[in-house]
Design a protein around this motif. Structure first.
Motif, PDB file in Angstrom:
ATOM      1  N   ALA A  95      56.156  11.171 -18.805  1.00 24.41           N
ATOM      2  CA  ALA A  95      55.804  10.310 -19.795  1.00 24.41           C
ATOM      3  C   ALA A  95      56.447   8.771 -19.298  1.00 24.41           C
ATOM      4  N   GLU A  96      57.475   8.652 -18.606  1.00 23.59           N
ATOM      5  CA  GLU A  96      57.761   7.358 -18.058  1.00 23.59           C
ATOM      6  C   GLU A  96      56.947   7.023 -17.073  1.00 23.59           C
ATOM      7  N   MET A  97      56.260   7.912 -16.296  1.00 23.75           N
ATOM      8  CA  MET A  97      55.482   7.089 -15.209  1.00 23.75           C
ATOM      9  C   MET A  97      54.098   6.756 -16.115  1.00 23.75           C
ATOM     10  N   ARG A  98      53.743   7.336 -17.361  1.00 23.65           N
ATOM     11  CA  ARG A  98      52.636   7.117 -17.969  1.00 23.65           C
ATOM     12  C   ARG A  98      52.737   5.775 -18.318  1.00 23.65           C
ATOM     13  N   LEU A  99      53.866   5.388 -18.959  1.00 20.81           N
ATOM     14  CA  LEU A  99      54.268   3.952 -19.764  1.00 20.81           C
ATOM     15  C   LEU A  99      54.000   2.944 -18.464  1.00 20.81           C
ATOM     16  N   ALA A 100      54.681   3.070 -17.318  1.00 23.65           N
ATOM     17  CA  ALA A 100      54.620   2.304 -16.338  1.00 23.65           C
ATOM     18  C   ALA A 100      53.247   1.879 -15.739  1.00 23.65           C
ATOM     19  N   PHE A 101      52.247   3.000 -15.798  1.00 21.45           N
ATOM     20  CA  PHE A 101      50.966   2.773 -15.573  1.00 21.45           C
ATOM     21  C   PHE A 101      50.240   2.155 -16.727  1.00 21.45           C
ATOM     22  N   LEU A 102      50.494   2.045 -17.736  1.00 23.03           N
ATOM     23  CA  LEU A 102      50.146   1.619 -19.076  1.00 23.03           C
ATOM     24  C   LEU A 102      50.264  -0.005 -18.780  1.00 23.03           C
ATOM     25  N   GLU A 103      51.650  -0.260 -18.519  1.00 23.51           N
ATOM     26  CA  GLU A 103      52.142  -1.666 -18.247  1.00 23.51           C
ATOM     27  C   GLU A 103      51.354  -2.416 -17.085  1.00 23.51           C
ATOM     28  N   LYS A 104      50.971  -1.642 -16.096  1.00 24.48           N
ATOM     29  CA  LYS A 104      50.235  -2.134 -14.870  1.00 24.48           C
ATOM     30  C   LYS A 104      48.816  -2.558 -15.182  1.00 24.48           C
TER      31      LYS A 104
END
Length: 201
Positions: A95-104
């Motif tokens: 979920a943390e990696m997904r949030l970082a992807f979303l931000e990017k």
């Protein structure tokens, strides 16, 4: 002016339905893809962030190459409590990696989340449009049993953990059929991307 978040398409489908192939087709149409399985591989690979914690929970399941997925699979498959312990570790990290992807990719109109257990784990709440990748039962069986190390018994165990395909199709906003020739599947993806982008314009 408030920033508009990307429109999130959730891609899902049972084992052997051709989800990875369809995900790649979306990428070729210019849609950024977050692949939950790839994230798990990264977390469990050599020097992966979760290797130490997984070894502590399941001794003997890792080596210098990271998590031995077959060994770990044998330890958790068919053991609901063990599977739950493993998921408690993995899901927050993904979920943390997904949030970082979303931000990017926050300036993109459309992004794709490839989430194998989207319905099973209620991930459908976090996406705007659900695409289910589906194929005939015989196609599914042939594809899965052709995988190295796969047995009929293991296939049935995995299938038992997944929502039936017919149910997924009913819950989907769109269905992509991979029983067809690949060129036709690609056309379905192209049409859907065009339709979604047009609806956002």
């Amino acid at each position: 002016m408030e920033r508009r978040k990307p429109y999130i398409v959730g891609l899902t489908g049972s084992i052997g339905m051709g989800k990875s192939t369809v995900g790649q087709m979306f990428v070729e149409e210019g849609v950024p893809l977050f692949d939950a399985d790839a994230a798990v591989h990264e977390l469990q690979g050599p020097d992966g962030a979760l290797v130490e914690a997984i070894e502590a929970l399941f001794p003997g399941s890792t080596s210098s190459a990271g998590v031995d997925r077959q060994k770990l699979g044998a330890m958790v498959l068919g053991d609901a409590a063990a599977l739950q312990r493993l998921e408690k570790l993995i899901h927050p990290a993904v979920a943390e990696m997904r949030l970082a992807f979303l931000e990017k990719h926050r300036d993109q109109p459309l992004i794709l989340f490839d989430i194998p257990l989207l319905f099973e784990k209620s991930g459908a709440k976090g996406v705007d449009h659900v695409v289910v990748v589906s194929a005939g039962e015989n196609d599914q069986r042939d594809r899965v049993l052709a995988r190295p190390g796969m047995t009929e018994e293991r296939f049935e165990q995995i299938k038992a953990l997944q929502m039936p395909d017919a149910e997924k199709r009913q819950k989907a906003d769109s269905v992509i059929d991979t029983s067809l020739p690949q060129a036709e599947t690609r056309q379905q993806v192209q049409k859907l991307v065009q339709k979604l982008k047009a609806s956002l314009a």
